[in-house]
Scaffold this active site. Structure first.
Site, PDB file in Angstrom:
ATOM      1  N   LEU A  58      70.467  35.161 -15.618  1.00 28.53           N
ATOM      2  CA  LEU A  58      71.713  35.915 -15.973  1.00 28.53           C
ATOM      3  C   LEU A  58      72.737  34.866 -16.838  1.00 28.53           C
ATOM      4  CD1 LEU A  58      72.462  38.457 -13.195  1.00 28.53           C
ATOM      5  CD2 LEU A  58      71.232  39.056 -15.219  1.00 28.53           C
ATOM      6  N   ARG A  59      72.053  33.638 -16.775  1.00 30.33           N
ATOM      7  CA  ARG A  59      73.047  32.736 -17.525  1.00 30.33           C
ATOM      8  C   ARG A  59      74.436  32.257 -17.048  1.00 30.33           C
ATOM      9  NH1 ARG A  59      68.269  30.461 -18.593  1.00 30.33           N
ATOM     10  NH2 ARG A  59      66.849  31.141 -20.186  1.00 30.33           N
ATOM     11  N   HIS A  61      55.754  33.890 -11.336  1.00 34.60           N
ATOM     12  CA  HIS A  61      54.883  33.848 -12.776  1.00 34.60           C
ATOM     13  C   HIS A  61      53.727  33.201 -12.698  1.00 34.60           C
ATOM     14  CE1 HIS A  61      57.028  30.149 -13.114  1.00 34.60           C
ATOM     15  NE2 HIS A  61      58.161  30.541 -13.538  1.00 34.60           N
ATOM     16  N   ASN A  78      69.472  28.476 -11.850  1.00 36.13           N
ATOM     17  CA  ASN A  78      69.720  27.304 -13.057  1.00 36.13           C
ATOM     18  C   ASN A  78      70.671  27.588 -14.015  1.00 36.13           C
ATOM     19  OD1 ASN A  78      68.097  29.442 -14.244  1.00 36.13           O
ATOM     20  ND2 ASN A  78      67.027  28.073 -15.585  1.00 36.13           N
ATOM     21  N   ASP A 104      60.977  37.623 -15.550  1.00 29.78           N
ATOM     22  CA  ASP A 104      61.458  36.371 -15.820  1.00 29.78           C
ATOM     23  C   ASP A 104      62.319  36.027 -17.131  1.00 29.78           C
ATOM     24  OD1 ASP A 104      61.795  33.498 -15.913  1.00 29.78           O
ATOM     25  OD2 ASP A 104      59.975  32.876 -16.263  1.00 29.78           O
ATOM     26  N   HIS A 139      63.156  38.392 -10.535  1.00 34.93           N
ATOM     27  CA  HIS A 139      63.160  37.039 -11.424  1.00 34.93           C
ATOM     28  C   HIS A 139      63.847  37.301 -12.861  1.00 34.93           C
ATOM     29  CE1 HIS A 139      60.756  33.126 -12.225  1.00 34.93           C
ATOM     30  NE2 HIS A 139      61.953  33.373 -12.978  1.00 34.93           N
ATOM     31  N   ASP A 172      63.792  27.294  -9.643  1.00 37.47           N
ATOM     32  CA  ASP A 172      63.122  27.870 -11.087  1.00 37.47           C
ATOM     33  C   ASP A 172      63.656  27.085 -12.208  1.00 37.47           C
ATOM     34  OD1 ASP A 172      61.034  29.605 -12.208  1.00 37.47           O
ATOM     35  OD2 ASP A 172      62.925  30.619 -13.212  1.00 37.47           O
ATOM     36  N   PHE A 191      61.813  27.379 -23.850  1.00 37.36           N
ATOM     37  CA  PHE A 191      60.959  28.154 -23.352  1.00 37.36           C
ATOM     38  C   PHE A 191      61.679  29.597 -23.010  1.00 37.36           C
ATOM     39  CE2 PHE A 191      59.049  24.086 -22.527  1.00 37.36           C
ATOM     40  CZ  PHE A 191      57.630  24.680 -22.785  1.00 37.36           C
TER      41      PHE A 191
HETATM   42 ZN   LIG Z   1      59.629  29.384 -13.664  1.00 40.17          ZN
HETATM   43 ZN   LIG Z   2      62.495  31.953 -14.561  1.00 44.74          ZN
END
Ligand SMILES: [Zn+2]
Ligand SMILES: [Zn+2]
Length: 430
Positions: free
Chosen positions: A63-64, A232, A94, A305, A60, A152, A323
């Site tokens: 890497l953007r 998580h 994401n 994460d 998890h 996610d 976050f």
């Molecule tokens: Zn998440």
């Molecule tokens: Zn995440």
């Protein structure tokens, strides 16, 4: 060139544990694990007093890339992974665009080959744009290399969509990884709802915002028979729900992050935005429950994460910060310091949650030191001490709440496909 790792404590959670065995690596594969291997012309690595374990897997990370290269790239994120002892990472979809079609999955795999220093396994989106309405082309995503499906960052809020997602995922043969959050209950909360949020005057996110979705997803996994992995989890109630579901035989697995077993909501007291994570840091009781869940096997995996953000984004008032925190380079140290040194887990149990368990859940052929396996190996020095120093980080993110913390037990070598990519806490430049 062959590599011969001599005299380490070889921990292969799939096989046996061998004190002072040697490991011979040849052409990217494990060639032998035996006592006193002699081989002329091999590069010798002295691992006396250290643990030699299968390359660690973080299932998890964010890497953007593509889309948010100011936060992180596949190059910098995989360097952070290597410095943290990880030889494989699974990256969340994401990005921008969201990894909801084959072209993005293909791009990530190609960039990882060109610029990455560890293995990268992409996770495809459950729904188009991770918007929660229309399912992605799951079979296509798998064909191009996706190892799981997740939205996610967001929950799949609609239960009917999640039900169908699980039916398709089961057909395709990949797990669903769920970010359990009831958005309406979480509302615009920024930390755990409780005594500390009242004291600090910050809007809270109740534990129930996570737990109602954990319960729903377990019920849907039971209905569909789809393997469900809960990302998580962080509360007493979530751990209890997973424990009960497992006892009933539901195909559910769960992960926790190092920050959720190390920190409580008291860490928010200085308003350091590096403590702003989703799910939020919880209470002492929650941390105790998470540790119990780790110890009794309810929680299968430790995953970071890893969520880098730029300083500009995090350097704002607490309520406005995004976050997420960076976790790849502090994870092993926190596992050793907070779980192994304190007796919550044995080293072998901890290594399982960082290797064979994530490999099994993702269905990837990693996490073992068996002869013939890919030569992904991590060497950990359980006695090394280091103060977390942001200037040494390989990640672009500086959003760590652990800066200045003393960690005990750190990776000192990372070997990916037979090549040394990290040695003595430094990346080997090619
Ligand atoms: Zn998440
Ligand atoms: Zn995440």
């Amino acid at each position: 060139m062959k590599l011969l790792i001599k005299g380490g404590l070889v921990v292969d959670p799939l096989g046996k544990i061998d004190p002072a065995a040697d490991l011979l690596i040849s052409e990217g594969k494990i060639e032998a694990v035996e006592k006193d291997i002699k081989y002329d012309g091999a590069q010798i690595i002295d691992a006396t007093g250290k643990m030699v374990v299968p390359g660690l897997i973080d299932m998890h990370v964010h890497l953007r890339e593509p889309g948010f290269e100011a936060k992180e790239t596949i190059a910098t994120g995989t360097r952070a992974a290597a410095r943290g002892g990880f030889t494989s990472v699974a990256c969340m979809p994401n990005t921008r665009p969201v990894a909801d079609d084959q072209s993005v999955i293909k791009f990530i795999c190609e960039r990882a080959k060109e610029t990455g220093v560890v293995n990268v396994f992409p996770i495809g989106a459950i729904t188009k744009g991770s918007k929660g309405d229309e399912l992605s082309e799951m079979a296509d995503l798998k064909a191009y290399g996706a190892v799981a499906f997740s939205d996610d960052g967001f929950p799949v809020s609609r239960s009917d969509v999640m039900r169908r997602a699980m039916q398709y995922a089961k057909m395709v043969g990949l797990p669903i990884i769920s970010h359990c959050e009831d958005k309406e209950l979480a509302s615009d909360g920024v930390m755990h709802e409780g005594y500390m949020s009242t004291v600090l005057g910050l809007k809270g996110i109740p534990a129930a915002a996570e737990e109602v979705m954990v319960a729903r997803d377990i019920i849907l996994a039971e209905l569909t028979g789809c393997p469900l992995h809960l990302a998580h989890i962080s509360t007493v109630g979530s751990v209890r729900l997973v424990r009960e579901a497992k006892a009933r035989g539901v195909a559910v697995t769960a992960e926790v992050t190092p920050h959720h077993f190390t920190l409580t909501d008291r860490a928010v007291a200085g308003y350091d935005t590096a403590t702003k994570v989703n799910p939020p840091l919880r209470t002492d009781m929650d941390v105790a429950a998470v540790k119990e869940g780790l110890a009794d096997g309810t929680i299968d995996v430790i995953a970071t994460d890893h969520a880098p953000h730029t300083d500009e984004e995090k350097d704002v008032e607490y309520q406005y910060a995004p976050f997420g925190l960076v976790g790849l380079e502090t994870a092993v140290g926190l596992v050793f310091t907070e779980l192994i040194a304190t007796g919550v887990l044995t080293p072998v149990e901890a290594i399982k949650k960082l290797t064979v368990n994530p490999a099994r859940i993702l269905g990837i052929n990693k996490g073992t030191l068996a002869v013939g396996a890919d030569a992904d190996v991590t060497i950990i020095d359980p006695n090394i001490k280091e103060v977390v120093d942001v200037s040494q980080f390989e990640t672009k993110g500086r959003n760590s709440p652990f800066i200045g913390r003393k960690l005990n037990g750190l990776p000192v070598m990372t070997i990916v496909n037979g090549n040394i990519v990290m040695h003595e806490r430094k990346i080997i430049e090619k």
